[in-house]
Design a protein around this motif. Structure first.
Motif, PDB file in Angstrom:
ATOM      1  N   ARG A 191      59.615  41.512  65.855  1.00  0.00           N
ATOM      2  CA  ARG A 191      60.028  42.880  66.161  1.00  0.00           C
ATOM      3  C   ARG A 191      61.440  42.921  66.729  1.00  0.00           C
ATOM      4  NH1 ARG A 191      57.288  47.552  66.928  1.00  0.00           N
ATOM      5  NH2 ARG A 191      55.293  46.497  66.815  1.00  0.00           N
ATOM      6  N   ALA A 192      61.790  41.937  67.551  1.00  0.00           N
ATOM      7  CA  ALA A 192      63.108  41.946  68.186  1.00  0.00           C
ATOM      8  C   ALA A 192      64.197  41.654  67.158  1.00  0.00           C
ATOM      9  CB  ALA A 192      63.164  40.895  69.295  1.00  0.00           C
ATOM     10  N   GLU A 193      65.298  42.378  67.233  1.00  0.00           N
ATOM     11  CA  GLU A 193      66.418  42.182  66.325  1.00  0.00           C
ATOM     12  C   GLU A 193      66.959  40.773  66.483  1.00  0.00           C
ATOM     13  OE1 GLU A 193      68.682  43.528  63.309  1.00  0.00           O
ATOM     14  OE2 GLU A 193      67.504  44.917  64.499  1.00  0.00           O
ATOM     15  N   GLY A 194      67.067  40.027  65.383  1.00  0.00           N
ATOM     16  CA  GLY A 194      67.635  38.695  65.423  1.00  0.00           C
ATOM     17  C   GLY A 194      66.692  37.636  65.941  1.00  0.00           C
ATOM     18  N   ALA A 195      65.426  37.958  66.217  1.00  0.00           N
ATOM     19  CA  ALA A 195      64.486  36.976  66.758  1.00  0.00           C
ATOM     20  C   ALA A 195      63.930  36.138  65.614  1.00  0.00           C
ATOM     21  CB  ALA A 195      63.359  37.685  67.510  1.00  0.00           C
ATOM     22  N   LEU A 196      64.661  35.105  65.231  1.00  0.00           N
ATOM     23  CA  LEU A 196      64.257  34.260  64.131  1.00  0.00           C
ATOM     24  C   LEU A 196      63.418  33.090  64.635  1.00  0.00           C
ATOM     25  CD1 LEU A 196      67.597  34.104  62.111  1.00  0.00           C
ATOM     26  CD2 LEU A 196      65.648  35.622  61.756  1.00  0.00           C
ATOM     27  N   THR A 197      62.438  32.701  63.846  1.00  0.00           N
ATOM     28  CA  THR A 197      61.602  31.564  64.188  1.00  0.00           C
ATOM     29  C   THR A 197      62.248  30.281  63.652  1.00  0.00           C
ATOM     30  OG1 THR A 197      60.327  31.639  62.136  1.00  0.00           O
ATOM     31  CG2 THR A 197      59.590  33.073  63.941  1.00  0.00           C
ATOM     32  N   GLN A 198      61.670  29.133  64.050  1.00  0.00           N
ATOM     33  CA  GLN A 198      62.176  27.862  63.552  1.00  0.00           C
ATOM     34  C   GLN A 198      62.002  27.775  62.038  1.00  0.00           C
ATOM     35  OE1 GLN A 198      63.807  25.865  65.605  1.00  0.00           O
ATOM     36  NE2 GLN A 198      64.400  24.600  63.863  1.00  0.00           N
ATOM     37  N   ALA A 199      60.888  28.303  61.528  1.00  0.00           N
ATOM     38  CA  ALA A 199      60.676  28.302  60.082  1.00  0.00           C
ATOM     39  C   ALA A 199      61.698  29.202  59.380  1.00  0.00           C
ATOM     40  CB  ALA A 199      59.257  28.751  59.755  1.00  0.00           C
ATOM     41  N   ASP A 200      62.070  30.329  60.012  1.00  0.00           N
ATOM     42  CA  ASP A 200      63.123  31.176  59.448  1.00  0.00           C
ATOM     43  C   ASP A 200      64.413  30.387  59.298  1.00  0.00           C
ATOM     44  OD1 ASP A 200      61.755  33.631  59.220  1.00  0.00           O
ATOM     45  OD2 ASP A 200      62.054  34.053  61.351  1.00  0.00           O
ATOM     46  N   ARG A 201      64.738  29.599  60.310  1.00  0.00           N
ATOM     47  CA  ARG A 201      65.984  28.841  60.281  1.00  0.00           C
ATOM     48  C   ARG A 201      65.933  27.771  59.198  1.00  0.00           C
ATOM     49  NH1 ARG A 201      68.774  30.955  64.207  1.00  0.00           N
ATOM     50  NH2 ARG A 201      67.706  31.807  66.029  1.00  0.00           N
ATOM     51  N   ALA A 202      64.749  27.167  58.997  1.00  0.00           N
ATOM     52  CA  ALA A 202      64.607  26.203  57.903  1.00  0.00           C
ATOM     53  C   ALA A 202      64.796  26.897  56.555  1.00  0.00           C
ATOM     54  CB  ALA A 202      63.234  25.536  57.975  1.00  0.00           C
ATOM     55  N   LEU A 203      64.291  28.115  56.452  1.00  0.00           N
ATOM     56  CA  LEU A 203      64.460  28.906  55.230  1.00  0.00           C
ATOM     57  C   LEU A 203      65.937  29.200  54.992  1.00  0.00           C
ATOM     58  CD1 LEU A 203      63.095  30.656  52.951  1.00  0.00           C
ATOM     59  CD2 LEU A 203      63.159  32.543  54.602  1.00  0.00           C
ATOM     60  N   LEU A 204      66.629  29.643  56.040  1.00  0.00           N
ATOM     61  CA  LEU A 204      68.044  29.972  55.913  1.00  0.00           C
ATOM     62  C   LEU A 204      68.870  28.730  55.610  1.00  0.00           C
ATOM     63  CD1 LEU A 204      68.401  32.545  58.832  1.00  0.00           C
ATOM     64  CD2 LEU A 204      68.344  33.033  56.389  1.00  0.00           C
ATOM     65  N   ASP A 205      68.503  27.596  56.204  1.00  0.00           N
ATOM     66  CA  ASP A 205      69.224  26.348  55.925  1.00  0.00           C
ATOM     67  C   ASP A 205      69.118  25.990  54.449  1.00  0.00           C
ATOM     68  OD1 ASP A 205      70.023  26.078  58.533  1.00  0.00           O
ATOM     69  OD2 ASP A 205      68.460  24.642  59.084  1.00  0.00           O
ATOM     70  N   ALA A 206      67.915  26.109  53.892  1.00  0.00           N
ATOM     71  CA  ALA A 206      67.734  25.787  52.477  1.00  0.00           C
ATOM     72  C   ALA A 206      68.517  26.742  51.589  1.00  0.00           C
ATOM     73  CB  ALA A 206      66.248  25.818  52.125  1.00  0.00           C
TER      74      ALA A 206
END
Length: 360
Positions: A191-206
């Motif tokens: 819900r929070a703006e910009g509150a990315l999870t560790q899995a989100d960051r792995a997704l963005l890295d890929a």
């Protein structure tokens, strides 16, 4: 990557330009949809895409919107001797927290964007800790990027123009929004703006390595199911946290002369001048920064005469510009995306998945 001579021998035709324009509109558009809009077969689009990747340096990359992803960006200028600049630039290319590593001013200056979590202690970043303190470095300055007027999700106009308005409408995804609801279950967006999870960051890295990576490979990188990956991708794009960019050798688009422009204008005039500059076809980036100059722009021109005409006629007519420093770009060593980490010894090489037809 191909050599400069190989890329210079490649000539774009109407199908190539239409494909590049289509990928700017939707970097993950299925080849079948692009083919239907261009009026060619899916196989033709797939072949052209692979050829552009191998011979023209084409790459689709998925990138986080810094504001929505909770990041800050610093534009760092490092003045050094030519030998030191070359070595340091190569080391900056390998860092995961850098983008747009450029050699400018005849190879005696490096300019790069450094990404850092918002609110992080600057003393822990490369700005103060990791840049080597050697005799070859003569000056370092860091400029916080305050606002982007042109760049990021907004493509340089020189890469566009191949598709009609109706073709663009068929390929353009819905505009990003900030939904008030929160999706439930696996793959729900924070819900929070910009509150990315560790899995989100792995997704963005890929995605920063290959924006067209298929759902199965993204699932392996994140630990999610392919269905969850599809939902997450859709949510991040809908919210504007994720966008896609296209990297390609600018020379193939008729650009032989590039320069970074460091501009100072009175604060009261900054927004108006920056908004006007963002409409200039010669510019790919316009951003407000901290420092002695408060605007930076990236000019792309067909030749030095065109850059001179732009500086003296278009910029010269803006009386609010107090100072202008022009730094010719000698070479771009790294663009927006990241590079895959080196393979471990004994690890078999795998074909990249960019030839797939993702639908997320």
């Amino acid at each position: 990557m191909t050599s400069g001579s190989a890329r210079n021998s490649y000539t774009l035709d109407d199908i190539d330009r239409g494909l590049i324009h289509a990928l700017h509109l939707d970097g993950r558009a299925p080849f079948s949809r692009i083919a239907a809009v261009l009026g060619v077969s899916t196989q033709t689009v797939a072949r052209r895409y692979q050829r552009l990747r191998s011979e023209a340096g084409l790459r689709v990359v998925g990138l986080p919107d810094p504001h929505r992803a909770g990041q800050t960006q610093w534009l760092v200028r490092i003045a050094a001797t030519p030998a030191t600049a070359q070595t340091l630039a190569r080391s900056l290319v390998r860092r995961p927290d850098t983008s747009w590593v450029k050699l400018t001013s005849g190879g005696t200056e490096i300019v790069t964007v450094v990404h850092a979590p918002r609110g992080a202690d600057p003393s822990g970043s490369m700005l103060l800790r990791d840049i080597p303190r050697t005799a070859g470095i003569t000056a370092v300055s860091a400029h916080l990027l305050l606002h982007t007027y042109l760049g990021g999700p907004t493509a340089w106009r020189g890469r566009l123009g191949a598709l009609s308005e109706e073709q663009q409408r068929q390929l353009t995804p819905p505009p990003a929004t900030s939904p008030s609801y929160e999706t439930q279950g696996e793959g729900a967006l924070p819900r929070a703006e910009g509150a990315l999870t560790q899995a989100d960051r792995a997704l963005l890295d890929a995605l920063s390595q290959d924006g067209r990576t298929g759902h199965a490979e993204l699932a392996a990188a994140t630990g999610w199911s392919p269905a969850t990956v599809a939902r997450r991708l859709g949510g991040l794009r809908e919210r504007g946290t994720l966008f896609f960019d296209v990297e390609i050798d600018a020379a193939l688009l008729g650009v032989t002369t590039q320069a970074l422009l460091w501009i100072a204008v009175p604060p009261a005039r900054l927004d108006g001048i920056a908004t006007a500059l963002a409409r200039h076809a010669e510019l790919a980036v316009v951003a407000a920064t901290t420092g002695a100059t408060n605007l930076v722009a990236h000019a792309l021109c067909p030749d030095p005469a065109a850059l001179h005409h732009y500086l003296t006629r278009r910029l010269g007519s803006l009386d609010a510009i107090r100072t202008l420093e022009t730094a010719p770009v000698l070479h771009t060593l790294k663009a927006a995306g990241t590079f895959p980490p080196p393979a471990r010894p004994g690890t078999p090489l795998r074909a990249r998945s960019g030839g797939g037809t993702p639908t997320g």
